[in-house]
Design a protein around this motif. Structure first.
Motif: not given
Length: 213
Positions: A135-143, A178-196
């Motif tokens: 969600v954090v990366f999503g807000y970043l992409g959205l803004l 490997p301990q961090v879900s980069w997929q969640g960050h990437l797709f969250g960022f893309l979701g923010g772009l889409l939401a904007a």
């Protein structure tokens, strides 16, 4: 160019207006109220040994882990994980919410869905993914995208501020840990772009978007 002082004073989307600062203040208070809820959930999980993470987190490509798309953002792997998400969540969420509660709710839903489903389809089936970082990366992409599609000077200013403070975090969309879900960050960022784009504010003309010359 003439303009109405009352409309400037009452437009929450116009930087410098009284309504703008009021909306920003209300949004900040609201986001500060959301984060303690996450701490309460984490405290219950830790103190009661409730096992929320494996029960309600995202388990990629497993049907019994699909409900984690909605529940996962409210859970964390301990308080350190939650602390790391709290400040950017409050800061970025404040600017997103200040543009309107309805847009905030729909945008957040899109980000959660895109981020969660992206993790579910592409993540490791042997992992459990939780946390609000998508969600954090999503807000970043959205803004970032909002500053472009809405052509607003104050939104572009927010983009600059966010870039200075959190631009380095964009490396989190790459598989570096490997301990961090980069997929969640990437797709969250893309979701923010889409939401904007989906929930952008339509401007009647360029002059109104940028203010009088």
């Amino acid at each position: 160019m003439a303009y109405d002082l009352n409309s400037r004073r009452g437009d929450p989307q116009r930087f410098g207006s009284e309504a703008f600062y009021a909306a920003l203040g209300r949004a900040f208070v609201a986001m500060c109220a959301v984060v303690p809820i996450l701490f309460v959930i984490e405290a219950l999980d830790v103190w009661l040994a409730a096992g929320f993470d494996p029960a309600l987190g995202i388990i990629p490509r497993r049907i019994d882990g699909l409900d984690g798309v909605f529940f996962g953002p409210f859970l964390h792997h301990g308080f350190d994980h939650l602390y790391s998400n709290s400040v950017p969540l409050i800061l970025l969420g404040t600017f997103v919410l200040a543009a309107g509660a309805r847009r905030f709710l729909f945008s957040t839903l899109v980000i959660i869905l895109v981020s969660g489903l992206g993790v579910w389809f592409t993540g490791s089936p042997h992992s459990v993914v939780v946390g609000a970082s998508g969600v954090v990366f999503g807000y970043l992409g959205l803004l970032l995208m909002r500053g472009i599609v809405e052509r607003s000077w104050w939104n572009l200013g927010v983009v600059l501020l966010v870039g200075l403070l959190y631009g380095w975090q964009l490396i989190g969309i790459l598989p570096t840990d490997p301990q961090v879900s980069w997929q969640g960050h990437l797709f969250g960022f893309l979701g923010g772009l889409l939401a904007a784009i989906l929930f952008r504010r339509r401007q009647p003309d360029a002059d109104d978007a940028y203010g009088p010359e």
